[in-house]
Structures are given as structure tokens and as C-alpha cells.
Enzyme design. Structure first.
Site, mmCIF file in Angstrom:
data_model
loop_
_atom_site.group_PDB
_atom_site.id
_atom_site.type_symbol
_atom_site.label_atom_id
_atom_site.label_comp_id
_atom_site.label_asym_id
_atom_site.label_seq_id
_atom_site.Cartn_x
_atom_site.Cartn_y
_atom_site.Cartn_z
ATOM 1 N N ASP A 232 -4.734 9.342 -16.153
ATOM 2 C CA ASP A 232 -5.006 9.614 -14.737
ATOM 3 C C ASP A 232 -4.325 10.914 -14.287
ATOM 4 O O ASP A 232 -3.867 11.028 -13.155
ATOM 5 C CB ASP A 232 -4.561 8.417 -13.858
ATOM 6 C CG ASP A 232 -5.042 8.520 -12.417
ATOM 7 O OD1 ASP A 232 -5.919 9.355 -12.129
ATOM 8 O OD2 ASP A 232 -4.531 7.757 -11.581
ATOM 9 N N LYS B 172 -0.748 16.494 -11.703
ATOM 10 C CA LYS B 172 -0.009 15.258 -11.960
ATOM 11 C C LYS B 172 0.734 15.277 -13.290
ATOM 12 O O LYS B 172 1.746 14.612 -13.450
ATOM 13 C CB LYS B 172 -0.994 14.088 -11.983
ATOM 14 C CG LYS B 172 -1.407 13.551 -10.636
ATOM 15 C CD LYS B 172 -2.227 12.298 -10.887
ATOM 16 C CE LYS B 172 -2.809 11.688 -9.655
ATOM 17 N NZ LYS B 172 -3.633 10.515 -10.020
ATOM 18 N N ARG C 62 -8.824 14.636 3.928
ATOM 19 C CA ARG C 62 -7.794 15.667 3.760
ATOM 20 C C ARG C 62 -8.070 16.962 4.515
ATOM 21 O O ARG C 62 -7.469 17.982 4.224
ATOM 22 C CB ARG C 62 -7.538 15.921 2.271
ATOM 23 C CG ARG C 62 -7.065 14.665 1.579
ATOM 24 C CD ARG C 62 -6.528 14.834 0.189
ATOM 25 N NE ARG C 62 -6.210 13.510 -0.312
ATOM 26 C CZ ARG C 62 -7.107 12.699 -0.888
ATOM 27 N NH1 ARG C 62 -8.347 13.102 -1.096
ATOM 28 N NH2 ARG C 62 -6.749 11.494 -1.274
ATOM 29 N N GLU D 162 -3.803 12.415 6.216
ATOM 30 C CA GLU D 162 -3.393 13.346 5.158
ATOM 31 C C GLU D 162 -3.804 14.791 5.426
ATOM 32 O O GLU D 162 -3.509 15.674 4.635
ATOM 33 C CB GLU D 162 -3.982 12.877 3.811
ATOM 34 C CG GLU D 162 -3.499 11.488 3.414
ATOM 35 C CD GLU D 162 -3.870 11.087 1.981
ATOM 36 O OE1 GLU D 162 -4.647 11.800 1.328
ATOM 37 O OE2 GLU D 162 -3.366 10.032 1.536
ATOM 38 N N TRP E 198 -1.277 14.765 -4.039
ATOM 39 C CA TRP E 198 -2.069 15.625 -3.144
ATOM 40 C C TRP E 198 -1.221 16.300 -2.073
ATOM 41 O O TRP E 198 -1.668 17.276 -1.465
ATOM 42 C CB TRP E 198 -3.177 14.802 -2.460
ATOM 43 C CG TRP E 198 -2.591 13.740 -1.579
ATOM 44 C CD1 TRP E 198 -2.316 12.460 -1.943
ATOM 45 C CD2 TRP E 198 -2.126 13.901 -0.241
ATOM 46 N NE1 TRP E 198 -1.707 11.805 -0.892
ATOM 47 C CE2 TRP E 198 -1.596 12.669 0.163
ATOM 48 C CE3 TRP E 198 -2.117 14.968 0.656
ATOM 49 C CZ2 TRP E 198 -1.039 12.471 1.422
ATOM 50 C CZ3 TRP E 198 -1.560 14.772 1.912
ATOM 51 C CH2 TRP E 198 -1.032 13.536 2.291
ATOM 52 N N MET F 132 -13.156 -4.741 7.338
ATOM 53 C CA MET F 132 -13.196 -5.791 6.326
ATOM 54 C C MET F 132 -14.656 -6.008 5.919
ATOM 55 O O MET F 132 -15.409 -6.732 6.575
ATOM 56 C CB MET F 132 -12.575 -7.075 6.899
ATOM 57 C CG MET F 132 -12.742 -8.314 6.028
ATOM 58 S SD MET F 132 -12.012 -8.132 4.376
ATOM 59 C CE MET F 132 -12.927 -9.407 3.491
ATOM 60 N N THR G 200 -13.854 13.566 -10.704
ATOM 61 C CA THR G 200 -14.140 13.849 -9.294
ATOM 62 C C THR G 200 -13.168 14.882 -8.710
ATOM 63 O O THR G 200 -12.005 14.938 -9.092
ATOM 64 C CB THR G 200 -14.042 12.558 -8.463
ATOM 65 O OG1 THR G 200 -12.786 11.955 -8.734
ATOM 66 C CG2 THR G 200 -15.167 11.612 -8.824
ATOM 67 N N GLU H 208 -11.595 6.158 -10.057
ATOM 68 C CA GLU H 208 -11.059 4.873 -10.527
ATOM 69 C C GLU H 208 -12.144 3.812 -10.652
ATOM 70 O O GLU H 208 -11.977 2.806 -11.312
ATOM 71 C CB GLU H 208 -9.969 4.378 -9.588
ATOM 72 C CG GLU H 208 -8.571 4.837 -9.972
ATOM 73 C CD GLU H 208 -8.408 6.332 -10.006
ATOM 74 O OE1 GLU H 208 -8.877 7.008 -9.079
ATOM 75 O OE2 GLU H 208 -7.836 6.836 -10.982
HETATM 76 CA CA CA Z 1 -7.099 8.968 -10.117
#
Ligand code: CA
Length: 707
Positions: free
Chosen positions: A321, A348, A136, A84, A409, A667, A256, A199
């Protein structure tokens, strides 16, 4: 006289020496536009993602082709994760970051690696992200490269060698699910870093470190903490008045900051966007309501002392959100006949904001996409006027935009010549439904909304007013920030990547594997190059030896694996993360290997604990699906399909899930969340799925045993 000459010579040498040191970016270079360089994530301090280079233009862009590639595959995990970052290019070297916080320095002429930095992140941090282990971007300043690593450190590297000069812990509490995915920002004498994890329930903050020594200078908490403790600074004490004193402090509150910030050196103001709430429903978070500062806000901070100079909250009392961490663009534009120093953001929540960046005064805010949670923004109060349709406490509601936002973003760009902002816009409706009981858990999604009904439009059919209300769309949107109206939009061909503007052109990558070039004035598509790799990041442009280049990080990932569209190119080609660079007269882009269809192996012999299968499905849904996707979907190039496990993996199933023996592959162990019985249930569910798909592929008729 001789002495003066000597001093001058030493000074000249010193200046030359600085300029020839790799990664030498300072205030002078950043302020005096150097068109051949790309000196900050947004190009220069205005963060417009605009390059004035125009050797590549409307007349010759058809000759744009591949120049070089660099493999940004990293070694923490043997899968290819999303890329990103926007690269930084200075004096012939490109600096950029990849998954986990890896940093790459490559020759911008050839793509040859200068150095690569491995942040040595414990793979267990990969469990703490909502949207992939992405990064980012980096900041480059006076011969040093700064990066935030997924596990919470700010690392300062020598731009010449990539060796670590210092590394500072930015986390206040390692028992909470904090991560870093956002870029650092240099402001005055400090470099600031935020964090991610909204989240999962963390308390957002940003930390400033001295550019040279790495000493912590200040920390700004974005939301208040439990009032039984004293507030850490004045501003967060004031913010506490907009929260219920009986808020769910344990859940952190969120807020955040993980997006592209900006810094105006003349005003000496640092601009930071802040994130969404945890949990989303305010009735579970701050039961008596309130604006809940400084969630979903833009903060202007004096970087010398960390004091708040002004703030603007885009979404008071946030429940959707509606993060406001999208990239911040600075510009000087004519509004009502006056030249204004503005700040622009398309968060958003669906409104495009133009603020006076000296004072924070709201100049205008209009909907750039469909938004039904508010009717409009009242310019007198500066606040949105909310509608009943957004309130989902009493019943599930059809709300626009969704939790992924009208814009996310992926950087928008501003072209000062056309006066337009180019936004990758998502127009997607969603059903918001609260969960019946909310309990915060430190390492689980903790948003308190029901993800099983996101697109269950039948359940809210009576709320659909227009047949298009439930139809998603997306666009490359050219937006006039002065008139607050669309100039044009392109709606076909998955226009979802970050954007780059040059005087006459607009560049954008797509998840379908293309780099596309449009006429900046009209939106006419002038060129498309197929790369075989999904592109989310914003391209950049730079010039070396009189030749203009376009470069972009290609590699798909990011948002939850459950929701990847079928047209994403990684279904067909392996998701090989790489830097792709183009120039006039270039050749065809080398394509990644085709994804191999994996046949389902025969399931191991033995009885399946059928009584556990449905419990296993629920556990899979909560803990595994975010990465591995729904069972049966072909995502082998991102994460293994767990219904196609080999006999060896079945034997080691518990050791993998609880023992963490594959943690170096990404993992991590789930031993602090799942019991042995939980893992047995998940295994039963997977064995059942594998038995069914093996039978289907080999046309065996199953006879269900009923004992
Ligand atoms: Ca979020």
C-alpha cells in the site's frame, strides 16, 4: 488615433473587468507571485505551501488569536466528517471544499458565507471509501470553481454564485467502488481529475476535461486492463508488459490518483502521483511478478494531448500500500553547484525523492523515516534494492513504514529561505500477513491482507532486532532535500497535520486540537492555540487591507475509525467541522460543545440468538467497524456507538441496514452485501454487547441462559 485610444480603453476595461470578477485566477497571476493571495492548493504553481508574508513573525506571533470561524457542517449526513482541503483565497474570497464534495465560498475578512454548493451525493457512496468521505480541495480558474464529488462527477461552478455551469461524469464503471476524494488540477487548457477506491479493487485513471466546455479531452489509464481487450493508449500497452498476462484483472489493479498534483506552465508538464495496488500481495495480483507500472509512480504528462513524457516508479512490484499520491512540490534548488528544476515527494514508502522535473531523472532518494522493505535506492538503476524483511508471502513480517506510510496526504511544505521541507512524519511498524484465500468482491475491502494482526508483534517476536522496532513515533520533520538529512525534528504533541511555511515560521495543526507555530530554522515552539477541534489539513496565509491572516480547515476524520489515537480531541469535544482563521490581536478560539457521555439504554426484552453472536461479530468486523469502530469505544461525535441503540432503532434495525431508511444520514443500505440472516447475526451481537454494557453500568449480575 482616436480609434487606437478607444481600443486601449476597451482593453483596459476588459482587464479590469476580469480582475474584479470573483475567482479570477489565470496563468499570469499564478506565475507572478502575488504574496497577499493563496491561488492554488500549494499557494501558487510551485505548490510549496509557502507564503512570503511576514507581518506575523517570530517577534509578535505570541499575539496570534482567533479572527473568525465558518461552520462547514454539511447536510448530507448529520455527523461531522473529516476536513482535508487547503483553501484557495483570491480577491478577498476563500473557496474550499468539505465532506462529499460540498464547496464553500466565504468572505475572507469575516467568514460570512457567499454561497455553498451541495453536490447532492447519494449517501451509498459513503460505503465505498477506505478513509472517510473527505475532499482534498477545489481548483479556481478564470471565474470558475472546479470540484470532484464523492460520486464521481467533476462540477464546474460560477465563482460568483456557486451555480453549476456544467457537471461531467468521470466514472467508467459505476458497478465498481470508485469514488473521488482528490482535488482537480488545472493544466494548460484542461482540468484533470483522478479517483479513489484502490482498497476496493478498481482500475485507476485520470480524465482531462476542457476548462470551458467540460468536453472530455483525454483519459490516461494508470494500470492495464484485461489483455483480451486492446489497450486504450500506447502507454498503458507498454505498462502491460510489466504485469503477468494472467493477472487478476477483475480486481482492477489499483493505481488510483487522489493526491495534490502540480503543473509547470514553462515545461508544460502535469505531474501526477499514483496509488497502491489491489490486492496488495503481488502473488494474488500478478502471480509472475513484474514492476506493475504505473502503480506507485510519478507521471509527467503533456496536458495538451495526454501523452506520457516521463515516469518514475517509487515502488516497483508494490505489496505494501505504498501510495505515491502524496503532495508534489516543485522548486529550483542548488545541487552540486548547479541550479536544478526539481520535483520533490515523500511518498508512503519512506524515501524522500528529488527528481529533475524536466527529464524525470532521479537525483537522490534517501530514507526520511524508518524503512526496512528496501536497503537503499540504487541511483544508477533508479530502483530500490529490496530486502527479505519486506516479503510476507511465506510468513508474516514486521515491516516499516506501515500501510499508512511514513508520510500520508497531509501536505508537506518547502521554505525556499531555509531550504527545508517540513514533513508530518509517521514512524510506525506493522505486521503484514496475507489472507489465506483471496476473492475479490466489488464492495468490500479487497486488499488480501489480514487486518487482525496488524499490531500483533508477539507473533513476529523473532524478527524484532531492536527494542524500539515495535514502538511507534511521529514527528514534525525538517528535511534538507539537498543533503538528504534531517535538520531538526519535533516529536512531542502529536505533530500530524499538514504544514504551512512562511519566511521565519512553520504552522501545523494537530489531532489534539491545537494550531502550533514553530521557528522555521530551529523547530522551537513559539505559540500554540487550543481550538478543541482536531486539525488534519494544511493552513494557508493571505493578506487583506494590510492585515495578515492564517486560516485552516479543522475537523477530524480521514483514516479508518478503528485506529484513531486516544489523544484525539474529538473524544472530549464534538467534532465540529469549521474553517478557523487567526490574526494578530485576535481573541480566544470558541470551543465546540463537550461530548456527552451516553448511558447505555436498557436492551429490549426478548431472547438473544446466542448461536448467532460470534458470526455477528465477524460480520460487524467486516462491514460496520470501519465507520462505527470497535464496540464500546466512545466515538459518539463521529458515528453512533451501536451498542447503545434505542428501542426504536432496534425495532427498525433491518429497515436501517437493508432498507436504507437512514441513508440521508450517511447510513447506506447494505442489501447488496448482507443477507437477512447476516443482519440478524449482527443484531444478535449488538444486543449481546448492549446487554453486557447495560449490566455493567447498572451493576446487574448476568446469568447466562444455556438453552
Ligand atoms: Ca491505499
Amino acid at each position: 488615433m482616436k480609434k487606437i485610444l478607444h481600443v486601449l480603453l476597451v482593453l483596459l476595461l476588459a482587464i479590469n473587468c476580469k480582475q474584479s470578477r470573483p475567482g479570477w485566477i489565470d496563468k499570469d497571476r499564478l506565475l507572478n507571485r502575488q504574496p497577499e493571495e493563496w491561488l492554488a492548493l500549494g499557494g501558487n504553481y510551485l505548490m510549496q505551501h509557502f507564503s512570503p508574508l511576514e507581518q506575523i513573525n517570530r517577534d509578535n506571533v505570541r499575539d496570534l488569536g482567533f479572527a473568525w470561524e465558518y461552520d462547514a457542517h454539511n447536510t448530507v449526513s448529520n455527523v461531522h466528517r473529516g476536513l482535508e482541503a487547503t483553501p484557495i483565497v483570491v480577491d478577498g474570497i476563500m473557496y474550499t471544499s468539505g465532506a462529499w464534495g460540498f464547496v464553500y465560498a466565504v468572505d475572507a475578512r469575516t467568514g460570512k458565507e457567499k454561497w455553498r454548493y451541495n453536490p447532492l451525493v447519494d449517501a451509498s457512496y459513503g460505503r465505498r471509501v477506505c478513509c472517510d468521505v473527505v475532499n482534498r480541495g477545489v481548483a479556481v480558474w478564470e471565474g470558475r470553481v472546479y470540484v470532484g464529488t464523492l460520486d464521481g462527477y467533476l462540477a464546474c461552478l460560477d465563482a460568483k454564485t456557486g451555480t453549476e455551469i456544467w457537471k461531467k461524469d468521470s466514472f467508467t464503471d459505476r458497478t465498481k467502488s470508485y469514488t473521488i476524494t482528490g482535488p482537480p488540477q488545472v493544466a494548460g487548457n484542461v482540468v484533470i481529475i483522478g479517483n479513489s477506491g484502490g482498497e476496493f479493487g478498481v482500475r485507476g485513471y485520470i480524465t482531462a476535461f476542457d476548462l470551458k466546455s467540460g468536453e472530455q479531452k483525454w483519459r490516461f489509464f494508470i494500470v492495464p486492463g484485461d489483455p483480451k481487450n486492446d489497450p486504450e493508449h500506447v502507454e498503458v500497452g507498454l505498462a502491460a508488459r510489466t504485469w503477468d498476462p494472467n493477472s487478476n484483472w477483475e480486481a482492477g489493479g489499483g493505481g488510483t490518483s487522489w493526491g495534490e498534483s502540480a503543473y509547470d506552465p514553462e515545461l508544460n508538464l502535469l505531474y501526477v502521483g499514483t496509488g497502491n495496488s489491489t490486492p496488495y500481495p503481488i502473488w494474488y495480483r500478478s502471480p509472475n511478478g513484474g514492476d506493475n507500472l504505473y502503480l506507485c509512480s510519478i507521471l509527467a504528462i503533456n496536458p495538451d494531448n495526454g501523452k506520457l513524457v516521463w515516469h518514475y516508479q517509487t515502488t516497483p512490484g508494490e505489496i505494501w500500500d505504498y501510495t505515491s499520491t502524496m503532495n508534489i512540490v516543485l522548486a529550483d534548488i542548488q545541487i552540486d553547484g548547479a541550479q536544478r528544476k526539481v520535483l520533490m515527494q515523500a511518498p508512503k514508502n519512506g524515501f524522500f525523492y528529488v527528481l529533475d522535473r524536466a527529464t524525470g531523472k532521479l537525483l537522490s532518494a534517501e530514507k526520511y523515516t524508518r524503512a526496512n522493505w528496501a536497503s537503499h535506492v540504487d541511483l544508477k538503476t533508479g530502483k530500490p534494492v529490496k530486502t527479505e524483511q519486506g516479503w510476507y508471502k511465506d510468513e508474516p513480517k514486521l515491516v516499516m513504514p506501515t500501510l499508512s506510510g511514513g508520510h500520508n496526504w497531509q501536505p508537506m511544505s518547502f521554505n525556499p529561505l531555509t531550504g527545508l521541507v517540513y514533513i508530518p512524519e509517521h514512524n510506525l511498524p506493522m505486521v503484514y500477513k496475507q489472507v489465506e484465500h483471496y476473492n475479490w468482491k466489488p464492495d468490500q475491502y479487497s486488499t488480501a491482507i489480514d487486518y487482525n494482526v496488524l499490531f500483533d508483534f508477539k507473533s513476529i517476536r523473532h524478527q524484532v532486532k531492536d527494542s524500539t522496532d515495535t514502538i511507534p513515533s511521529e514527528s514534525l520533520l525538517a528535511w534538507n532535500p539537498v543533503t538528504q538529512k534531517a535538520a531538526w525534528k519535533v516529536t512531542d504533541g502529536a505533530p500530524d497535520g499538514g504544514t504551512l511555511s512562511t519566511p521565519g515560521l512553520l504552522f501545523q495543526g494537530t489531532r489534539t486540537g491545537y494550531l502550533k507555530v514553530y521557528d522555521a530554522h530551529t523547530g522551537e515552539k513559539l505559540k500554540e492555540i487550543f481550538t478543541g477541534t482536531g486539525i488534519m489539513a494544511a493552513p494557508v496565509s493571505y493578506s487583506l487591507d494590510g492585515e495578515q491572516y492564517i486560516s485552516v480547515m479543522a475537523g477530524y476524520g480521514g483514516a479508518p475509525m478503528c485506529c484513531y489515537p486516544q489523544d484525539a480531541v474529538f473524544h472530549k469535544y464534538e467534532n465540529v467541522g469549521r474553517i478557523l482563521t487567526f490574526k494578530l490581536g485576535g481573541i480566544a478560539t470558541p470551543l465546540p460543545p463537550l461530548v456527552k457521555e451516553i448511558a447505555t439504554p436498557a436492551p429490549p426484552d426478548g431472547e438473544i440468538r446466542r448461536d448467532l453472536v460470534s458470526k455477528g461479530f465477524l460480520q460487524y468486523d467486516s462491514y460496520c467497524a470501519a465507520c462505527h469502530g470497535n464496540i464500546g469505544s466512545n466515538r459518539s461525535s463521529l458515528h453512533p456507538d451501536l451498542s447503545k441503540l434505542s428501542e426504536a432503532k432496534h425495532k427498525l434495525f433491518k429497515e436501517i441496514v437493508l432498507g436504507g431508511i437512514l441513508s440521508q444520514n450517511g447510513m447506506a443500505s447494505f442489501s447488496n452485501s448482507l443477507s437477512v440472516e447476516d443482519v440478524e447475526a449482527i443484531h444478535a451481537y449488538l444486543l449481546d454487547a448492549q446487554t453486557k454494557s447495560y449490566a455493567k453500568e447498572s451493576s446487574i449480575v448476568l446469568t447466562e441462559k444455556t438453552n
